[in-house]
Motif scaffolding. Sequence first.
Motif, PDB file in Angstrom:
ATOM      1  N   ASP A 115       0.860 -14.252   5.156  1.00 41.64           N
ATOM      2  CA  ASP A 115       0.027 -14.012   6.334  1.00 41.64           C
ATOM      3  C   ASP A 115      -0.206 -15.320   7.092  1.00 41.64           C
ATOM      4  O   ASP A 115      -0.589 -16.333   6.493  1.00 41.64           O
ATOM      5  N   ILE A 185       8.716 -11.701   7.794  1.00 42.31           N
ATOM      6  CA  ILE A 185       7.711 -10.628   7.769  1.00 42.31           C
ATOM      7  C   ILE A 185       7.434 -10.193   9.205  1.00 42.31           C
ATOM      8  O   ILE A 185       7.812 -10.892  10.158  1.00 42.31           O
ATOM      9  N   PRO A 186       6.802  -9.026   9.407  1.00 44.74           N
ATOM     10  CA  PRO A 186       6.521  -8.560  10.774  1.00 44.74           C
ATOM     11  C   PRO A 186       5.665  -9.562  11.559  1.00 44.74           C
ATOM     12  O   PRO A 186       4.780 -10.213  11.005  1.00 44.74           O
ATOM     13  N   TYR A 188       3.322  -9.881  15.099  1.00 42.53           N
ATOM     14  CA  TYR A 188       2.604  -9.119  16.119  1.00 42.53           C
ATOM     15  C   TYR A 188       1.998 -10.062  17.155  1.00 42.53           C
ATOM     16  O   TYR A 188       1.521 -11.145  16.821  1.00 42.53           O
ATOM     17  N   GLN A 201      -0.103   0.798  13.716  1.00 41.06           N
ATOM     18  CA  GLN A 201       0.767  -0.094  12.958  1.00 41.06           C
ATOM     19  C   GLN A 201       0.451  -0.038  11.461  1.00 41.06           C
ATOM     20  O   GLN A 201      -0.706   0.164  11.067  1.00 41.06           O
ATOM     21  N   LEU A 203      -0.144  -2.267   8.679  1.00 38.66           N
ATOM     22  CA  LEU A 203      -0.501  -3.684   8.495  1.00 38.66           C
ATOM     23  C   LEU A 203      -0.701  -4.044   7.030  1.00 38.66           C
ATOM     24  O   LEU A 203      -1.234  -5.110   6.725  1.00 38.66           O
ATOM     25  N   GLN A 206       2.447  -8.305   4.359  1.00 37.91           N
ATOM     26  CA  GLN A 206       2.141  -9.606   4.943  1.00 37.91           C
ATOM     27  C   GLN A 206       2.692  -9.646   6.371  1.00 37.91           C
ATOM     28  O   GLN A 206       3.744  -9.061   6.666  1.00 37.91           O
ATOM     29  N   CYS A 207       1.974 -10.347   7.270  1.00 38.54           N
ATOM     30  CA  CYS A 207       2.415 -10.360   8.669  1.00 38.54           C
ATOM     31  C   CYS A 207       1.950 -11.624   9.378  1.00 38.54           C
ATOM     32  O   CYS A 207       1.164 -12.413   8.844  1.00 38.54           O
ATOM     33  N   TRP A 209       0.325 -13.063  13.089  1.00 36.63           N
ATOM     34  CA  TRP A 209      -0.382 -12.741  14.331  1.00 36.63           C
ATOM     35  C   TRP A 209      -0.210 -13.907  15.299  1.00 36.63           C
ATOM     36  O   TRP A 209      -0.471 -15.055  14.940  1.00 36.63           O
TER      37      TRP A 209
END
Length: 258
Positions: A115, A185-186, A188, A201, A203, A206-207, A209
């Motif tokens: 993250d 990882i995604p 956004y 989404q 969520l 792990q992502c 931002w």
Amino acid sequence: MPTIFLESRDNPKIKHLRGLIEQNSYRKKQAQTVLEGTHLCLSWLEKKRKINSIFTTERALEHEDFEKIAEYYQGVIFVLSETLYKDLSTLGTTLACLAIVDLPTSTQALNFTEDTLILENVQDPGNVGTLLRSAAAAGIEQIVCTKGSASLWSPRVLRAGMGAHFSLQTYENIVLEDILKQFKIPVYVTSSHESESLYSQNLRPQCVWILGNEGQGVSEFALRHAQAVSIPQPGGQESLNVAVAGSICFFEMVRQRL
């Protein structure tokens, strides 16, 4: 605690303190910054980090918070007149306490699988500090700032962060184009254009931002390489404050993961 009284604005220690408070270039050159208020000082000391020197007033020295500080800090405390302290302080309502500390250096390489919060040209110190505080509360431990963002370790950002900095891995002056494609990882971004609702989404994984400039939002590059999400606003406001928007996103992520 041993104390030394300083009275002159021209004292080298006062000039050094003022430079650290007011000038980002001086902070970088000296590799130091200033914590203001006993809350930040105690949070720093509780992480077993070193304070180089502390400045306060005779009245504040009698406060119980300084007894707590004395449990960790064994150095000299420099005592200033109320007038001189107010001339230096960026606050007016907190207990008088200014502490000089060394700027932390990140000892870990950027992790492209965990993250991450990326601040792209977010310039307001209050917004940056609030976002770090919200990110830390949501369990995001890796913060990246691009060139043009407010300095993470400025006294104003530190004050808004309320100690969140001290549990985070931070990276500054990063070029977004150099790192974004490396994340596994995604990713956004918050945007009102061609975006899907935040609440549609997944969520849980792990992502990353990315939050953009207060007036202009994120860059075209960020939009091309990330999933744009929007926060539904039934009240019809044009946009949300970036720190509010980021906090909503972080805690929707937390909600889904609980």
